[in-house]
Design a protein around this motif. Structure first.
Motif, short mmCIF file in Angstrom:
data_model
loop_
_atom_site.label_atom_id
_atom_site.label_comp_id
_atom_site.label_asym_id
_atom_site.label_seq_id
_atom_site.Cartn_x
_atom_site.Cartn_y
_atom_site.Cartn_z
N LEU A 174 0.84 -1.20 0.00
CA LEU A 174 0.00 0.00 0.00
C LEU A 174 0.88 1.24 0.00
O LEU A 174 1.98 1.24 0.55
CB LEU A 174 -0.91 -0.01 1.23
CG LEU A 174 -1.85 -1.21 1.34
CD1 LEU A 174 -2.47 -1.29 2.72
CD2 LEU A 174 -2.93 -1.15 0.26
N THR A 175 0.38 2.31 -0.60
CA THR A 175 1.18 3.53 -0.70
C THR A 175 0.70 4.65 0.20
O THR A 175 1.45 5.57 0.53
CB THR A 175 1.20 4.04 -2.15
OG1 THR A 175 -0.15 4.33 -2.56
CG2 THR A 175 1.81 3.00 -3.08
N SER A 176 -0.58 4.61 0.60
CA SER A 176 -1.13 5.68 1.43
C SER A 176 -2.45 5.22 2.02
O SER A 176 -3.01 4.19 1.61
CB SER A 176 -1.36 6.94 0.59
OG SER A 176 -2.37 6.71 -0.37
N ASN A 180 -5.04 5.33 -0.71
CA ASN A 180 -4.87 4.15 -1.55
C ASN A 180 -5.54 2.94 -0.91
O ASN A 180 -6.26 2.18 -1.58
CB ASN A 180 -3.39 3.90 -1.78
CG ASN A 180 -3.09 2.58 -2.48
OD1 ASN A 180 -2.22 1.83 -2.03
ND2 ASN A 180 -3.76 2.29 -3.57
N PRO A 198 2.41 -0.85 -7.30
CA PRO A 198 1.44 0.24 -7.34
C PRO A 198 1.97 1.48 -8.05
O PRO A 198 3.09 1.93 -7.79
CB PRO A 198 1.21 0.53 -5.84
CG PRO A 198 2.51 0.20 -5.19
CD PRO A 198 3.12 -0.93 -6.01
#
Length: 621
Positions: A524-526, A529, A587
């Motif tokens: 996951l990036t954020s 997200n 991602p």
């Protein structure tokens, strides 16, 4: 005399298409409903064919089974519509003493998995019982592209009656069924199952139907039948038309008789004028009792060139195997993408996987990018293929192109519906499901096209299938995997999994399968997200704990990315101990995150190997 007694010494003429005439009258709804709402119109059509010279007419019941009637909400009217149809036909035939056949049409097309044989069996049994209760002179089974279905139907019906049964297959290509079986062999199989008359109908016009029969031997215990279309179809001003002169159809009937056919009728596009021409042309001609069968020159199907590397499904059975998804860009600036793909390849992964317009949004063609990476950068690709964007023509062409370019690893998926993407009004094709696509690709591996025509060379595709474990009842998802294995899947690739518990559940539910699985992990990036994936992307669900962990870093992008990597590494610790195959989903082209995870997997494997070696050395001493 009975129908079979007449065929001993005569060439008989059947009727032509009912649907073609109804279509020409502007009828655009369920044709079979007319058996009760407008029986006079159906009787009128029967009489027109009888007056044209037809010795045999068929009931207006091609689609009068529960499966097809369900499209109109009339699945409960099978008995009513079929009985009415026989009564109408018998009224029309009685004064002229013509034979009446109860018609049962094929249900399956290319899409085998959509309708199980058990459902077809029940539907056919119900329809046959209704038809037989009104005492027709025989049953006509027509327009069966799938020989397996026709054989099942014949096995159901033959014990139900001693009346003559006509069993007719349909071909995409002259002389061969869609599974590659020669027509002569298929007709022999139908004869052995008890069909009294075997033959073909629909799809092909007279020319190609005659061509197909040139390779067919005269049956020992059955007669031959042919109901060709009037011609190949055309579309004019949005309407389907068949351009064919009646005299031409009559001349073709004579040629079919010369190939040993004793029952000649018409399918799509044929009208009473075609039947009249056939009757006139065949007048006074006795059946052919001997014929010279044309020997077709065998097509040599070359073996596929061996792949320079082992297929992924073989590789993953032996060693840790990592594949990484890197979706092609939505724009034409490909420099960053190529740089990322090369960087991933340099880590030693087995392949870069490329989605096929994921989430129904257009991207640079994965075929083009896969070819470019292979030829210029020695990057191995796994190409995703959806059923959404291409019809059968496009799918086969696409696969032939992939094979020609040396791209042999593919993932067959259904594909996200267009309504979730950039063009929600675009049409979704879905000619086949992912299961049928897998089967058709494996058919190409035997050198046979989708239509049954030889490809002159075998392909050597290694076929992956998708697995979504993020469901409430995983046993149902596993049943679907088992079905995909039956259709030919070599291995599976899962949607990303976001909890350790789910990884263990997947392992326990699938450990009995012989087919390897690549477990999907996506960093996951954020927090945004994570929320988007959880709430809006089909097939993906995150745990409350994961959402909460990402939420704590919603205002710090770098910290959020690091937390996403930390979560992914924790999942890898569980997955790597249970699955040889790891599938990393990159991602937003942030390939450096995938590279970090690749290095982490390699380091953990190295530590495990060292512990294993030390243990062996200790016990050896």
């Amino acid at each position: 005399m009975t129908l079979l007694e007449r065929l001993q010494s005569e060439v008989l003429i059947a009727d032509g298409a009912i649907g073609t005439l109804l279509y020409s009258y502007g009828v655009d709804f369920c044709y079979e409903e007319l058996n009760t709402t407008n029986p006079e119109l159906i009787e009128k059509i029967h009489r027109e064919y009888i007056h044209a010279g037809a010795d045999i007419i068929q009931t207006n019941t091609y689609g009068a089974n529960a499966v097809k009637l369900a499209r109109y909400g009339m699945e409960g009217r099978v008995q009513e519509l079929n009985k009415a149809a026989v009564q109408i036909a018998k009224r029309a035939a009685s004064p002229e003493k013509r034979f009446v056949l109860g018609t049962i049409g094929g249900i399956r097309g290319i899409q085998k998995s959509s309708i199980p044989l058990s459902e077809i069996e029940a539907a056919v049994r119900e329809q046959a019982e209704a038809l037989l209760s009104e005492k027709p002179d025989g049953l006509l089974l027509e327009t069966y592209y799938d020989l397996e279905e026709l054989e099942k139907v014949l096995a159901v019906i033959r014990p139900m009656t001693e009346l003559p049964i006509i069993a007719q297959v349909s071909m995409h290509e002259p002389g061969v069924l869609q599974n590659g079986l020669p027509l002569n062999e298929a007709l022999k199989q139908l004869e052995s199952l008890g069909a009294d008359i075997v033959g073909v109908n629909c799809r092909l016009g007279p020319y190609h139907t005659i061509q197909a029969f040139e390779e067919v031997k005269l049956p020992e215990n059955a007669f031959l039948s042919a109901y060709p279309n009037a011609s190949l179809l055309d579309v004019q001003d949005g309407r389907i038309v068949y351009e064919s002169e009646a005299d031409y159809f009559g001349r073709a009937a004579v040629q079919l008789r010369e190939e040993g056919v004793r029952l000649i009728g018409g399918c799509c596009g044929t009208t009473p004028k075609h039947i009249r021409a056939a009757k006139k042309a065949l007048s006074g001609l006795a059946p052919v009792r001997e014929k010279e069968v044309k020997k077709k020159k065998p097509v040599i199907i070359q073996e596929a060139a061996p792949s320079p590397v082992a297929p992924l499904y073989e590789q993953v059975k032996k060693d840790r195997t990592i594949i990484v998804e890197l979706d092609t860009p939505k724009h034409l600036d490909t420099a960053a993408y190529i740089k990322g793909a090369k960087a991933l390849q340099d880590t030693g992964i087995a392949a870069v996987t490329m989605a096929d317009n994921s989430l129904a949004s257009p991207r640079v063609s994965n075929l083009a990018m896969g070819s470019l990476l292979k030829s210029e950068h020695n990057v191995r690709s796994l190409i995703h293929i959806t059923c959404r964007d291409r019809n059968l023509i496009g799918l086969q062409s696409h696969l032939m192109g992939l094979h020609t370019l040396g791209l042999h690893e593919v993932l067959a998926i259904t594909g996200d519906p267009t309504k979730v993407g950039d063009f929600p009004g675009a049409a979704s094709v879905y000619d086949v499901s992912s299961m049928e696509l897998i089967q058709l690709i494996k058919q190409m591996n035997e050198g046979i096209s989708f239509s049954g025509k030889p490809l002159k060379q075998k392909t050597n595709f290694s076929v992956a299938a998708a697995f979504n474990p993020n469901v409430r009842v995983i046993d149902r998802a596993v049943k679907r995997l088992e079905k995909k294995i039956e259709f030919g899947a070599d291995y599976f690739i899962t949607q990303p999994v976001f909890t350790k518990e789910k990884i263990v559940e997947v392992y326990e539910a699938t450990k009995h399968l012989p087919t390897p699985i690549f477990l999907g992990i996506m960093p996951l990036t954020s927090s945004r997200n994570a929320e988007f994936l959880h709430h809006e992307v089909p097939g993906i669900k995150l745990s409350d704990e994961t959402l909460a962990r990402m939420k704590t870093h919603e205002n710090d992008k770098e910290a959020a990315a690091q937390e996403g990597l930390k979560i992914a590494k924790e999942l890898i610790d569980t997955a790597a101990g249970l699955f040889n195959g790891i599938y990393l989903i990159t991602p937003f082209l942030r390939y450096e995150m995938s590279i970090e995870l690749i290095r982490y997997i390699e380091e953990q494997d190295r530590k495990l190997n060292e512990r294993g070696i030390a243990h062996v050395q200790t016990t050896s001493n």
